[in-house]
Design an enzyme around this catalytic site. Structure first.
Site, PDB file in Angstrom:
ATOM      1  N   GLU A 150       0.806  -1.211   0.000  1.00 10.76           N
ATOM      2  CA  GLU A 150       0.000   0.000   0.000  1.00 10.76           C
ATOM      3  C   GLU A 150       0.848   1.274   0.000  1.00 10.76           C
ATOM      4  O   GLU A 150       1.969   1.285   0.506  1.00 10.76           O
ATOM      5  CB  GLU A 150      -0.935   0.011   1.219  1.00 10.76           C
ATOM      6  CG  GLU A 150      -2.007  -1.047   1.090  1.00 10.76           C
ATOM      7  CD  GLU A 150      -2.982  -1.087   2.261  1.00 10.76           C
ATOM      8  OE1 GLU A 150      -4.157  -1.349   2.016  1.00 10.76           O
ATOM      9  OE2 GLU A 150      -2.571  -0.859   3.405  1.00 10.76           O
ATOM     10  N   CYS A 192       3.286   8.490   1.551  1.00 14.35           N
ATOM     11  CA  CYS A 192       3.814   7.506   2.497  1.00 14.35           C
ATOM     12  C   CYS A 192       4.035   6.205   1.720  1.00 14.35           C
ATOM     13  O   CYS A 192       3.105   5.633   1.173  1.00 14.35           O
ATOM     14  CB  CYS A 192       2.786   7.351   3.620  1.00 14.35           C
ATOM     15  SG  CYS A 192       3.272   6.152   4.863  1.00 14.35           S
ATOM     16  N   CYS A 235       6.268  -7.198   7.359  1.00 13.87           N
ATOM     17  CA  CYS A 235       7.363  -6.658   8.159  1.00 13.87           C
ATOM     18  C   CYS A 235       7.809  -7.732   9.146  1.00 13.87           C
ATOM     19  O   CYS A 235       7.002  -8.538   9.585  1.00 13.87           O
ATOM     20  CB  CYS A 235       6.869  -5.410   8.922  1.00 13.87           C
ATOM     21  SG  CYS A 235       8.186  -4.494   9.755  1.00 13.87           S
ATOM     22  N   CYS A 244       6.121  -5.000  15.891  1.00 14.22           N
ATOM     23  CA  CYS A 244       5.780  -3.995  16.898  1.00 14.22           C
ATOM     24  C   CYS A 244       4.342  -4.265  17.328  1.00 14.22           C
ATOM     25  O   CYS A 244       3.465  -4.475  16.483  1.00 14.22           O
ATOM     26  CB  CYS A 244       5.933  -2.581  16.325  1.00 14.22           C
ATOM     27  SG  CYS A 244       7.645  -2.255  15.838  1.00 14.22           S
ATOM     28  N   CYS A 298       1.269  -2.298  15.908  1.00 12.58           N
ATOM     29  CA  CYS A 298       1.241  -2.014  14.469  1.00 12.58           C
ATOM     30  C   CYS A 298       0.544  -3.132  13.711  1.00 12.58           C
ATOM     31  O   CYS A 298       0.848  -4.309  13.895  1.00 12.58           O
ATOM     32  CB  CYS A 298       2.667  -1.839  13.951  1.00 12.58           C
ATOM     33  SG  CYS A 298       2.747  -1.560  12.177  1.00 12.58           S
ATOM     34  N   GLY A 356       6.670  -2.094   6.302  1.00 20.64           N
ATOM     35  CA  GLY A 356       8.037  -2.606   6.247  1.00 20.64           C
ATOM     36  C   GLY A 356       9.054  -1.751   6.976  1.00 20.64           C
ATOM     37  O   GLY A 356       8.779  -0.626   7.383  1.00 20.64           O
ATOM     38  N   GLU A 357      10.231  -2.313   7.140  1.00 18.33           N
ATOM     39  CA  GLU A 357      11.346  -1.614   7.792  1.00 18.33           C
ATOM     40  C   GLU A 357      12.364  -1.267   6.702  1.00 18.33           C
ATOM     41  O   GLU A 357      13.067  -2.146   6.196  1.00 18.33           O
ATOM     42  CB  GLU A 357      11.958  -2.516   8.870  1.00 18.33           C
ATOM     43  CG  GLU A 357      13.285  -2.033   9.453  1.00 18.33           C
ATOM     44  CD  GLU A 357      13.273  -0.581   9.908  1.00 18.33           C
ATOM     45  OE1 GLU A 357      12.385  -0.173  10.658  1.00 18.33           O
ATOM     46  OE2 GLU A 357      14.185   0.166   9.479  1.00 18.33           O
ATOM     47  N   SER A 379      12.022   6.414   7.908  1.00 20.01           N
ATOM     48  CA  SER A 379      11.658   6.128   9.289  1.00 20.01           C
ATOM     49  C   SER A 379      12.081   4.715   9.661  1.00 20.01           C
ATOM     50  O   SER A 379      11.834   3.765   8.922  1.00 20.01           O
ATOM     51  CB  SER A 379      10.142   6.280   9.455  1.00 20.01           C
ATOM     52  OG  SER A 379       9.763   5.971  10.780  1.00 20.01           O
ATOM     53  N   LEU A 411      10.299   5.898  18.188  1.00 16.57           N
ATOM     54  CA  LEU A 411      10.828   5.745  19.542  1.00 16.57           C
ATOM     55  C   LEU A 411       9.811   5.045  20.450  1.00 16.57           C
ATOM     56  O   LEU A 411      10.056   3.959  20.941  1.00 16.57           O
ATOM     57  CB  LEU A 411      11.216   7.120  20.092  1.00 16.57           C
ATOM     58  CG  LEU A 411      11.977   7.131  21.405  1.00 16.57           C
ATOM     59  CD1 LEU A 411      13.332   6.474  21.259  1.00 16.57           C
ATOM     60  CD2 LEU A 411      12.147   8.565  21.915  1.00 16.57           C
ATOM     61  N   HIS A 412       8.679   5.708  20.657  1.00 17.01           N
ATOM     62  CA  HIS A 412       7.506   5.120  21.309  1.00 17.01           C
ATOM     63  C   HIS A 412       7.638   4.759  22.778  1.00 17.01           C
ATOM     64  O   HIS A 412       6.629   4.487  23.434  1.00 17.01           O
ATOM     65  CB  HIS A 412       7.007   3.877  20.557  1.00 17.01           C
ATOM     66  CG  HIS A 412       6.716   4.107  19.108  1.00 17.01           C
ATOM     67  ND1 HIS A 412       6.166   5.262  18.634  1.00 17.01           N
ATOM     68  CD2 HIS A 412       6.927   3.318  18.019  1.00 17.01           C
ATOM     69  CE1 HIS A 412       6.037   5.179  17.320  1.00 17.01           C
ATOM     70  NE2 HIS A 412       6.497   4.009  16.925  1.00 17.01           N
ATOM     71  N   ASN A 430      -3.692   4.603  16.394  1.00 17.22           N
ATOM     72  CA  ASN A 430      -4.792   4.281  15.487  1.00 17.22           C
ATOM     73  C   ASN A 430      -5.176   2.824  15.684  1.00 17.22           C
ATOM     74  O   ASN A 430      -4.403   1.934  15.364  1.00 17.22           O
ATOM     75  CB  ASN A 430      -4.372   4.512  14.034  1.00 17.22           C
ATOM     76  CG  ASN A 430      -4.214   5.999  13.746  1.00 17.22           C
ATOM     77  OD1 ASN A 430      -5.135   6.771  13.965  1.00 17.22           O
ATOM     78  ND2 ASN A 430      -3.038   6.381  13.293  1.00 17.22           N
ATOM     79  N   CYS A 464      -1.528   5.904  10.179  1.00 16.00           N
ATOM     80  CA  CYS A 464      -0.263   5.258  10.562  1.00 16.00           C
ATOM     81  C   CYS A 464      -0.493   3.878  11.132  1.00 16.00           C
ATOM     82  O   CYS A 464      -1.302   3.693  12.038  1.00 16.00           O
ATOM     83  CB  CYS A 464       0.426   6.025  11.675  1.00 16.00           C
ATOM     84  SG  CYS A 464       0.918   7.635  11.244  1.00 16.00           S
TER      85      CYS A 464
END
Ligand code: SAH
Length: 374
Positions: free
Chosen positions: A96, A109, A116, A120, A123, A171-172, A203, A226-227, A302, A345
């Site tokens: 996407e 984006c 991924c 996380c 996510c 993805g990373e 990111s 970071l989170h 979200n 996000c």
């Protein structure tokens, strides 16, 4: 018949080699590459026939050996706030891209992988099995789809709709380093899509050894997911933290080449109710990043179906933001966009997989019912 090569995503050197291989004379090949780059990246040409300043037989040769294929658009959704989300398909996989228009910019984006590996916990993409890295042509293809759909060519005209690119889709990006690097080199090349490196942000959840390489070799702006400001919490919500803990991550940010007050590092912080949103966390956050030229982006969580977290209360987000503001970081709360089309996000997850998950749940439900007595 051998498959035709997609010219989108080839570096100048690769395109040269491909043209020579196809029979183009060595002495004219540099000029050909220049002309082709101009048609492809400035004008967004969709076929070789439209390249009217090229000789007919050269165009025929191009047609026979090459393509300018974009990913196939499976669906395009437009939110009532103008956000657009595309589900794309190529090489048998779906991924996407999301376009977010704002008053002073338009941000695309972009995804770097199908699925991924990071898992996380908050996510949605993390619940999808990693399938594969996207190629440079598929990463760039997302920009081409957006520009095509928005009528956003030529790249050099004033008032472009896609002005910024963030590698914040699925993805990373630092686990697909070479392909992301190749794609972003073309995005930031003055003869390519010509976006300045300030307008291109990569990111990462914190692949520490690759952060320095990204600074040296890609040179885009950097954002860090970071989170959390304590390892005990970050270990749980961003599990890559167990491999590269906060201390190492923050040091990599301090060392990031090119970070300055004009080009700050963005720290993304998702607001999870009761998990990472205390005022003590806010104070620890500003302390942790003190001295780094930084922006803080507070992201209201979200939700997605089955998510194990809730978004912090608005009041708490405001109090948290106030602590951050008082420390000198401006307007940090990111408004969720495209919520009605699940484009916000962390909600990206290809529909095919979603459907399969739905089927699986239906199946589980059916077998549970079948096992129930009576
Ligand atoms: N792997 C990279 C790129 C993904 S970027 C990275 O982690 O940075 C996507 C951003 O959205 C990251 O900051 C991610 O942590 C955040 N995000 C993921 N899921 C989210 C959710 N449900 N709500 C809000 N933000 C989320």
């Amino acid at each position: 018949m051998t498959e035709r090569t997609n010219l989108i995503g080839l570096s100048p050197a690769e395109m040269k080699a491909a043209l020579i291989e196809a029979g183009v004379e060595t002495k004219s090949v540099s000029m050909r590459v220049k002309q082709l780059w101009n048609w492809i990246y400035v004008h967004g040409a969709r076929d070789f026939a439209s390249m009217t300043n090229l000789a007919k037989d050269f165009r025929a040769l191009l047609e026979a050996k090459f393509t300018l294929a974009r990913p196939e658009i499976v669906t395009e959704q437009i939110s009532n706030d103008g956000t657009r989300k595309w589900l794309l398909r190529s090489g048998g996989q779906e991924y996407e891209a999301v376009y977010i228009p704002e008053s002073d910019r338009g941000t695309l984006c972009v995804s770097s992988q199908v699925g991924c590996t990071l898992n996380c916990r908050f996510c949605h993409t993390g619940t999808q099995k990693m399938v594969r890295n996207l190629t440079p042509s598929e990463i760039l293809g997302q920009l081409f789809v957006a520009r095509d759909s928005l009528g956003d060519w030529p790249s050099t005209a004033p008032g472009r709709k896609v002005t910024n690119v963030v590698m914040m889709g699925m993805g990373e990006p630092l686990y697909n380093f070479d392909n992301v690097k190749a794609a972003l080199a073309i995005v930031m090349d003055g003869d390519g899509l010509a976006l300045s490196k300030r307008r291109v942000t990569l990111s990462t959840a914190g692949v520490v050894p690759m952060i320095k390489r990204a600074g040296d070799e890609i040179g885009s702006s950097l954002a860090i997911s970071l989170h959390a400001v304590r390892d005990e919490i970050r270990d749980v919500i961003v599990p890559i933290n167990k491999k590269y803990p906060l201390k190492e991550l923050i040091q990599a940010c301090r060392d990031y080449p090119g970070a300055s007050n004009a080009r700050r590092i963005t720290f993304e912080y998702v607001m999870l109710k009761g998990v990472n949103d205390s005022l003590a966390d806010a104070r620890a956050l500003v302390k942790l990043i003190a001295g780094i030229p930084a922006k803080i982006n507070l992201i209201p969580f979200n939700p997605w179906p089955g998510a194990p977290y809730e978004c912090s209360d608005w009041e708490q987000i405001e109090k948290f933001a106030e602590v951050v503001n008082r420390a000198g970081y401006a307007s940090p709360v990111r408004t969720p966009r495209g919520r009605d089309i699940m484009a916000a996000c962390g909600q990206l997850k290809s529909d095919s997989v979603k459907l399969k998950a739905k089927d699986r749940i239906a199946e589980m439900e059916a077998s549970r019912l079948a096992q129930m007595p009576g």
